[in-house]
Design a protein around this motif. Structure first.
Motif, PDB file in Angstrom:
ATOM      1  N   VAL A   1       0.853  -1.184   0.000  1.00 48.43           N
ATOM      2  CA  VAL A   1       0.000   0.000   0.000  1.00 48.43           C
ATOM      3  C   VAL A   1       0.886   1.230   0.000  1.00 48.43           C
ATOM      4  CG1 VAL A   1      -1.815   1.237   1.230  1.00 48.43           C
ATOM      5  CG2 VAL A   1      -1.739  -1.239   1.333  1.00 48.43           C
ATOM      6  N   SER A   2       0.648   2.148  -0.901  1.00 44.62           N
ATOM      7  CA  SER A   2       1.429   3.379  -0.880  1.00 44.62           C
ATOM      8  C   SER A   2       0.510   4.590  -0.990  1.00 44.62           C
ATOM      9  CB  SER A   2       2.461   3.375  -2.005  1.00 44.62           C
ATOM     10  OG  SER A   2       1.835   3.147  -3.233  1.00 44.62           O
ATOM     11  N   ILE A   3       0.922   5.634  -0.304  1.00 47.13           N
ATOM     12  CA  ILE A   3       0.126   6.861  -0.259  1.00 47.13           C
ATOM     13  C   ILE A   3       1.017   8.049  -0.563  1.00 47.13           C
ATOM     14  CG2 ILE A   3      -1.180   8.415   1.245  1.00 47.13           C
ATOM     15  CD1 ILE A   3      -2.162   6.004   2.754  1.00 47.13           C
ATOM     16  N   GLN A   4       0.485   8.921  -1.415  1.00 48.76           N
ATOM     17  CA  GLN A   4       1.205  10.164  -1.683  1.00 48.76           C
ATOM     18  C   GLN A   4       0.168  11.265  -1.833  1.00 48.76           C
ATOM     19  OE1 GLN A   4       3.384  10.259  -5.339  1.00 48.76           O
ATOM     20  NE2 GLN A   4       4.772  11.836  -4.613  1.00 48.76           N
ATOM     21  N   GLY A   5       0.210  12.222  -0.921  1.00 51.95           N
ATOM     22  CA  GLY A   5      -0.802  13.281  -0.948  1.00 51.95           C
ATOM     23  C   GLY A   5      -2.168  12.693  -0.700  1.00 51.95           C
ATOM     24  N   ASN A   6      -3.045  12.763  -1.693  1.00 51.94           N
ATOM     25  CA  ASN A   6      -4.346  12.116  -1.543  1.00 51.94           C
ATOM     26  C   ASN A   6      -4.485  10.946  -2.514  1.00 51.94           C
ATOM     27  OD1 ASN A   6      -4.558  13.512  -3.918  1.00 51.94           O
ATOM     28  ND2 ASN A   6      -6.584  14.334  -3.486  1.00 51.94           N
ATOM     29  N   TYR A   7      -3.367  10.461  -2.965  1.00 50.40           N
ATOM     30  CA  TYR A   7      -3.369   9.371  -3.925  1.00 50.40           C
ATOM     31  C   TYR A   7      -2.961   8.075  -3.232  1.00 50.40           C
ATOM     32  CZ  TYR A   7      -1.960   6.692  -8.048  1.00 50.40           C
ATOM     33  OH  TYR A   7      -1.808   5.727  -8.997  1.00 50.40           O
ATOM     34  N   LEU A   8      -3.801   7.089  -3.338  1.00 46.88           N
ATOM     35  CA  LEU A   8      -3.575   5.827  -2.645  1.00 46.88           C
ATOM     36  C   LEU A   8      -3.517   4.696  -3.659  1.00 46.88           C
ATOM     37  CD1 LEU A   8      -4.110   4.407   0.409  1.00 46.88           C
ATOM     38  CD2 LEU A   8      -6.102   3.674  -0.820  1.00 46.88           C
ATOM     39  N   GLU A   9      -2.543   3.847  -3.462  1.00 42.60           N
ATOM     40  CA  GLU A   9      -2.412   2.732  -4.396  1.00 42.60           C
ATOM     41  C   GLU A   9      -2.287   1.429  -3.622  1.00 42.60           C
ATOM     42  OE1 GLU A   9       0.097   3.609  -7.937  1.00 42.60           O
ATOM     43  OE2 GLU A   9       0.885   1.615  -7.536  1.00 42.60           O
ATOM     44  N   ILE A  10      -3.026   0.423  -4.037  1.00 45.59           N
ATOM     45  CA  ILE A  10      -2.931  -0.910  -3.452  1.00 45.59           C
ATOM     46  C   ILE A  10      -2.443  -1.870  -4.534  1.00 45.59           C
ATOM     47  CG2 ILE A  10      -4.141  -2.764  -2.267  1.00 45.59           C
ATOM     48  CD1 ILE A  10      -6.232  -0.735  -1.389  1.00 45.59           C
ATOM     49  N   ASN A  11      -1.296  -2.463  -4.269  1.00 46.46           N
ATOM     50  CA  ASN A  11      -0.747  -3.454  -5.194  1.00 46.46           C
ATOM     51  C   ASN A  11      -0.741  -4.792  -4.502  1.00 46.46           C
ATOM     52  OD1 ASN A  11       0.121  -1.721  -7.331  1.00 46.46           O
ATOM     53  ND2 ASN A  11       1.708  -1.002  -5.932  1.00 46.46           N
ATOM     54  N   GLY A  12      -0.807  -5.826  -5.262  1.00 48.24           N
ATOM     55  CA  GLY A  12      -0.702  -7.134  -4.628  1.00 48.24           C
ATOM     56  C   GLY A  12      -0.730  -8.236  -5.647  1.00 48.24           C
ATOM     57  N   SER A  13      -0.465  -9.405  -5.146  1.00 49.00           N
ATOM     58  CA  SER A  13      -0.556 -10.552  -6.033  1.00 49.00           C
ATOM     59  C   SER A  13      -1.054 -11.726  -5.217  1.00 49.00           C
ATOM     60  CB  SER A  13       0.808 -10.867  -6.638  1.00 49.00           C
ATOM     61  OG  SER A  13       1.693 -11.248  -5.627  1.00 49.00           O
ATOM     62  N   ARG A  14      -1.760 -12.585  -5.880  1.00 49.42           N
ATOM     63  CA  ARG A  14      -2.258 -13.763  -5.199  1.00 49.42           C
ATOM     64  C   ARG A  14      -1.635 -14.996  -5.833  1.00 49.42           C
ATOM     65  NH1 ARG A  14      -8.413 -15.403  -3.909  1.00 49.42           N
ATOM     66  NH2 ARG A  14      -8.684 -15.826  -6.094  1.00 49.42           N
ATOM     67  N   SER A  15      -0.984 -15.745  -4.997  1.00 47.57           N
ATOM     68  CA  SER A  15      -0.456 -17.016  -5.474  1.00 47.57           C
ATOM     69  C   SER A  15      -1.273 -18.098  -4.795  1.00 47.57           C
ATOM     70  CB  SER A  15       1.015 -17.139  -5.121  1.00 47.57           C
ATOM     71  OG  SER A  15       1.196 -16.869  -3.746  1.00 47.57           O
ATOM     72  N   LEU A  16      -1.702 -19.039  -5.550  1.00 46.26           N
ATOM     73  CA  LEU A  16      -2.541 -20.085  -4.973  1.00 46.26           C
ATOM     74  C   LEU A  16      -1.674 -21.211  -4.449  1.00 46.26           C
ATOM     75  CD1 LEU A  16      -5.467 -20.346  -7.490  1.00 46.26           C
ATOM     76  CD2 LEU A  16      -5.424 -19.221  -5.285  1.00 46.26           C
ATOM     77  N   ASP A  17      -2.117 -21.762  -3.325  1.00 43.17           N
ATOM     78  CA  ASP A  17      -1.392 -22.883  -2.743  1.00 43.17           C
ATOM     79  C   ASP A  17      -1.895 -24.191  -3.355  1.00 43.17           C
ATOM     80  OD1 ASP A  17      -3.760 -22.191  -1.678  1.00 43.17           O
ATOM     81  OD2 ASP A  17      -3.236 -22.542   0.411  1.00 43.17           O
ATOM     82  N   THR A  18      -1.708 -24.298  -4.638  1.00 38.30           N
ATOM     83  CA  THR A  18      -2.129 -25.510  -5.336  1.00 38.30           C
ATOM     84  C   THR A  18      -1.305 -26.687  -4.826  1.00 38.30           C
ATOM     85  OG1 THR A  18      -2.495 -24.138  -7.263  1.00 38.30           O
ATOM     86  CG2 THR A  18      -2.533 -26.510  -7.609  1.00 38.30           C
ATOM     87  N   PRO A  19      -1.981 -27.681  -4.277  1.00 36.68           N
ATOM     88  CA  PRO A  19      -1.213 -28.794  -3.725  1.00 36.68           C
ATOM     89  C   PRO A  19      -0.554 -29.633  -4.819  1.00 36.68           C
ATOM     90  CG  PRO A  19      -3.571 -29.203  -3.553  1.00 36.68           C
ATOM     91  CD  PRO A  19      -3.436 -27.853  -4.134  1.00 36.68           C
ATOM     92  N   GLU A  20       0.543 -30.239  -4.448  1.00 37.41           N
ATOM     93  CA  GLU A  20       1.301 -31.075  -5.384  1.00 37.41           C
ATOM     94  C   GLU A  20       0.594 -32.400  -5.613  1.00 37.41           C
ATOM     95  OE1 GLU A  20       4.689 -31.083  -6.816  1.00 37.41           O
ATOM     96  OE2 GLU A  20       4.363 -28.909  -6.750  1.00 37.41           O
ATOM     97  N   GLY A  21       0.663 -32.852  -6.815  1.00 37.58           N
ATOM     98  CA  GLY A  21       0.168 -34.196  -7.112  1.00 37.58           C
ATOM     99  C   GLY A  21      -1.338 -34.328  -7.129  1.00 37.58           C
ATOM    100  N   TYR A  22      -2.031 -33.205  -7.212  1.00 38.58           N
ATOM    101  CA  TYR A  22      -3.486 -33.272  -7.261  1.00 38.58           C
ATOM    102  C   TYR A  22      -3.972 -32.958  -8.668  1.00 38.58           C
ATOM    103  CZ  TYR A  22      -4.162 -33.456  -2.171  1.00 38.58           C
ATOM    104  OH  TYR A  22      -4.181 -33.819  -0.852  1.00 38.58           O
ATOM    105  N   LYS A  23      -5.059 -33.590  -9.021  1.00 37.80           N
ATOM    106  CA  LYS A  23      -5.707 -33.323 -10.289  1.00 37.80           C
ATOM    107  C   LYS A  23      -6.622 -32.117 -10.079  1.00 37.80           C
ATOM    108  CE  LYS A  23      -8.577 -36.488 -11.629  1.00 37.80           C
ATOM    109  NZ  LYS A  23      -9.071 -37.824 -11.855  1.00 37.80           N
ATOM    110  N   ILE A  24      -6.640 -31.214 -11.025  1.00 39.06           N
ATOM    111  CA  ILE A  24      -7.477 -30.022 -10.860  1.00 39.06           C
ATOM    112  C   ILE A  24      -8.830 -30.238 -11.533  1.00 39.06           C
ATOM    113  CG2 ILE A  24      -7.704 -27.556 -11.353  1.00 39.06           C
ATOM    114  CD1 ILE A  24      -4.603 -27.458 -11.332  1.00 39.06           C
ATOM    115  N   HIS A  25      -9.885 -30.114 -10.752  1.00 36.48           N
ATOM    116  CA  HIS A  25     -11.230 -30.245 -11.311  1.00 36.48           C
ATOM    117  C   HIS A  25     -11.815 -28.887 -11.660  1.00 36.48           C
ATOM    118  CE1 HIS A  25     -11.898 -34.471 -10.936  1.00 36.48           C
ATOM    119  NE2 HIS A  25     -11.509 -34.480  -9.691  1.00 36.48           N
ATOM    120  N   ARG A  26     -11.516 -27.933 -10.827  1.00 39.38           N
ATOM    121  CA  ARG A  26     -12.133 -26.631 -10.999  1.00 39.38           C
ATOM    122  C   ARG A  26     -11.157 -25.578 -10.493  1.00 39.38           C
ATOM    123  NH1 ARG A  26     -17.281 -24.521 -11.846  1.00 39.38           N
ATOM    124  NH2 ARG A  26     -18.174 -26.429 -12.641  1.00 39.38           N
TER     125      ARG A  26
END
Lengths: 148, 128
Positions: free
Chosen positions: A73-98
């Protein structure tokens, strides 16, 4: 055609009503409540709410499954920015259905209605929601005026 | 005609309804391996006490209610109090007693273990 002044008055009144209604339609499109699943593969970023409470703003963002190290999260004056990333904890050795949740990198920025004090920002991450408490800067705070 | 008028009258007497809780469909990921089925569902803002997981007759239903306290004047709103609801058909071979659920960072994780009988078996070919 117009026999009395009140006819003209009434006509303008009707036009005002129409204009207000039109204004509201576009407002609804601009930032409307969205009851979908939120952060998914196709969305551009987390949904946010903004509340104003006297001398602080509160910003909330839906960030399920994101740990605090992946948020920025960064703020400058009245400007606010939210950055982020989502990494999924996909388990090993599993078949993905959905896979609807999706990994994503996002960035959302806002211009807040007032200048804020970037030094005193409180950020909390709880149950997949990011809570930001942002105090307004001294100049923008509401002032009590005594009547003499 | 008479009946219709009665209905109209009743509606007028109704007290104003408070805002109803809207329902939403959570996004889910489903994984499977030989031992279990894993289900991850996004439910941001839902507390542990407000989650219900039901397995009945081959149907798994999830429900999570989000109640957020708000303070101050609303400037804009893109999400709100909501009930996350979703149902799935699951095979009868799931051991319902051993289902585990955890809620962390707004993600509900369900472990649905398969019963021994349903696990794939390697059949050994004996030499004659």
């Amino acid at each position: 055609m117009f026999t009395r002044m009140s006819d003209i008055d009434r006509m303008f009144g009707a036009m005002d009503l129409l204009r207000n209604k039109m204004g509201r339609i576009f407002g609804d499109f601009d930032r409307s409540l969205d009851y979908g699943p939120g952060l998914t593969l196709s969305s551009s970023g987390p949904r946010t709410n903004l509340y104003e409470d006297g001398d602080t703003f509160e910003i909330r963002a839906e960030v399920p499954g994101i740990v605090k190290d992946d948020l920025n999260v960064s703020i400058q004056g009245n400007y606010l920015e939210i950055n982020g990333s989502r990494s999924l904890d996909t388990p090993e050795g599993y078949k993905i259905h959905r896979a609807e949740r999706g990994t994503s990198t996002f960035s959302r920025s806002f211009t807040l209605p007032n200048d804020v004090d970037a030094e005193k920002v409180e950020a909390n991450l709880k149950d997949g929601i990011l809570y930001l408490k942002v105090p307004k800067s001294e100049a923008a705070k509401p002032k009590q005026i005594t009547i003499r | 005609m008479k009946e219709r008028r009665d209905i109209a009258k009743k509606e007028e007497k109704n007290i104003e309804k408070t805002r109803e809780l809207r329902s939403a469909i959570p996004a889910v990921d489903i994984y499977e391996n030989e031992d279990e089925i894993l289900l991850h569902a996004d439910m941001p803002g839902v507390l542990k006490e407000d989650v219900a997981v039901n397995i009945d007759n081959g149907t798994l239903s999830l429900s999570g209610v989000r109640k957020l306290e708000t303070k101050g004047v609303l400037k804009w709103e893109e999400f709100n109090d909501v009930e996350y609801i979703r149902s799935f058909s699951i095979p009868q071979t799931i051991e319902t007693e051993k289902v585990e659920a955890e809620l962390k960072d707004g993600v509900l994780k369900l472990h649905l273990p398969k019963s021994e009988a349903a696990k794939p078996k390697q059949i050994e070919i004996k030499a004659a």
